[in-house]
Design an enzyme around this catalytic site. Sequence first.
Site, PDB file in Angstrom:
ATOM      1  N   CYS A 468       3.283  12.071   6.055  1.00 39.54           N
ATOM      2  CA  CYS A 468       2.372  11.229   6.838  1.00 39.54           C
ATOM      3  C   CYS A 468       1.118  10.880   6.052  1.00 39.54           C
ATOM      4  CB  CYS A 468       1.969  11.965   8.111  1.00 39.54           C
ATOM      5  SG  CYS A 468       3.084  11.728   9.493  1.00 39.54           S
ATOM      6  N   GLU A 470      -0.100  13.413   3.413  1.00 39.90           N
ATOM      7  CA  GLU A 470      -0.301  14.435   2.409  1.00 39.90           C
ATOM      8  C   GLU A 470      -0.444  13.829   1.014  1.00 39.90           C
ATOM      9  OE1 GLU A 470       2.251  14.487   4.618  1.00 39.90           O
ATOM     10  OE2 GLU A 470       1.150  15.759   5.990  1.00 39.90           O
TER      11      GLU A 470
END
Length: 831
Positions: A468, A470
């Site tokens: 998402c 990171e």
Amino acid sequence: MSMTTCECRSPQEQRLYDKIEGREDRFRKTHPRVFRLLERFEGQKPRIDIERALYFTQSMQETEGQPLVLRWAKALMHIARNMTVYVQEDQLLLGRAGCDGRYGILYPELDGDFLDIAVRDLPTRKTSPATITPEDARRVVEEIAPYWKGKTYHEALNAALPAEVHKLTYDDPEGLISRFIVNETSSFRSSIQWVHDYEKILKRGFNSIKKEAREKLAALDPLSAKDDREKRPFLEAVMIVCDAIVLWAKRHAVLAREMAEKESDPVRKAELLRMAENAEHVPGEPARDFWEACQSQWFTQMFSRIEQKTGTTISNGRMDQYFQPYYKQDREAGKITEAQAMELLECMWVGMAEFIDMYISPTGGAFNEGYAHWEAVTVGGQTPDGRDASNDLTYLILKSKREFPLHYPDLAARIHSRAPERYLWDVAETIKYGSGFPKLINDEEIVPLYVSKGATFEEALDYAVSGCTEARMPNRDTYTSGGAYINFAAAVEMVLRNGRMKKYGDQKLGVETGDPRSFTTWDQFWNAYVEQHLLFLKTAFTQQYIINKLRAEHFAQPMGSAMHDLCMKHCIDLHQEQIPEGINLGYFEYMGLGTVVDSLAAVKKLVFEEKKLSMDKLIAAIDADFEGYEDVRALLRSAPCYGNNDEYADAIGRDIDRISVEYGNKYSMSDLGIHNDVRYVPFTSHVPFGKVVSATPNGRTDGFPLSDGSSASHGADVNGPTAVLLSNCTTKNMGLRDRAARMLNIKFTPKCVEGEQGTEKLVSFIRTFCDLKLWHVQFNVVNKGTLVAAQKDPQKYRNLIVRIAGYSAYFVDLSPDLQNDLIARTEHDVM
């Protein structure tokens, strides 16, 4: 407002409207191959392909007693020899992990105890369903599942959790159903999101890595027990897996040549022969041109997905950087045109779209609605010496996202303070298209933070986006365990119910902090919340401690390890232990920040300071879900709210963040040996987490979704999008190290960003985001009326793409709850 009456539409909405009205897509003529590929599986429900699970199981049955990393490599070789290979019509790239069309594969070693449930329920479940043939379902139940009963990672974790942790984690003794309070995530994926060093494969090839492993094997100390028992199996596994992927590629070459012999179309015949030539050369040897580079990367990516469930969230890394030398070389030599290069990339995008990351457990499915996918392509950023890294391929990829009519791949654009205007303009124009791409990730936050955690500037500058939000550093990141998702809105409810929750009856779940009606000061209420908060953190860290101990017994990743410099240097598999010189970046997720901040602000302001509301009446209103207490709800919703640059609310958010980060600072390294950072990234889990929480003091009703990520509560951000950025900034404790991603969703109307003036405003907004050193932001540019119309007539709006968590999905593939959540988000029409 219906779509047909919208005064201003995003380009995506206009494209959708054209299709509804029967007009041809204007990009069909320039992308004919890709449109033909897409039309073969458009609207198709994914099918479960069992071959990976079947051959993996067969091999594991034959190798019991051997070192796990060696067993894993042998299983991959067995798969490479036996799995069906495909050459698709019109495709220019070879390599699939399963059957034609949209498909998903199974990982029985992870959650095989769910297989019986999965084959029964997947075809009919409400979120992310999939089909399976009766014969394949029979083989799963009779040939695959029995071997894994009692051996899966999920079963081991469920059995290892102490009772006080288990009751906050699972709702049943077998651990099949989550309580959505303190939720472990490691049991429905083998690893957190990952980034391979693709550049290494393009430049060296797997045969070179095999040679390196063979030389290291020959240099082992024959008298060393560690060398014999640990390093030898690892190096042997690396050699086997390098052979496996090369064998798998060459099997594709054989099939492509066979098809070329039968092909009557001379153009397709030439394509098939070239594809065969590519597969004979890569990924074993270095890529020689752009087509081979794409093919080598694609084989590597797809075999990673076969290796383990890490592969389903394998990032594509900094594609505009490692492909650029091949693109530049071929363009200068006149070997390839821009259109041909885009066609190769889009053949890869199609392959990504066909592979569906299936979560077979009920909890995994709830966390990842809409066939969630995180194969992020990262563009932009900086070079190792700190210069802007955007190049011709950067702009080609952005152009593709504006023209390619699909939500694959996920696209992340790195932003930094010296990003050129042309780059930001192209990024803004792509955002305006309306399908949620690209998400923005901020170098000004991430690079110095990663340096503070031990990275060199060069390593930190080379990060790539994964999952998402990171950011991963190839060859320096070494931690693979998934972290806990913590429902802190449940902590607020437990303060109001003395350690209990309405959803779970009279069972004591949290700390018995007393009857809140007896509290006479805000400090008493706040301290009660902190007690619940700290209990949740201890529970999450206990989960993680046990997870770290268990994983080496259940997982190995010989191929991923073969591509990692530190794993090869120390002859250690990524899953086995802490790797010397590595940086272990773990996390836990804070769920419901806006919900909690607004609830605490309302209690502080209205109950204890202004005394406009008694605690007794507040609890009565919450127990009634505000029925008959509409005046109380209206009063609560008038209190200061996060997302408005209101210091009253934001100060509470900053205190909450500080408690979490300080706990991490104190216990992460000492107890877990990692940076266990606080994040605010819910995927789609803020919806199921909200279902277990009763009404809250911010006026949210029973079961309604929590606020998502670091976004404001639904409808609470009334001071415009810049105020949202400022609240996000001021609730963060910049001086504390153990913090990480904050996912921020913002929804604009197409009118807000219309024309060149709209693009200029959006570029300015992006620069503000960068200057404030926020981690992440992503956008929906869509009319609310379009979403409402799509709910009413899903077939007509089948191709409407929206931004959900860190990914985009078809709106009609989402559950009604998640659709309503998206519709309810604040729609900003001014900037």
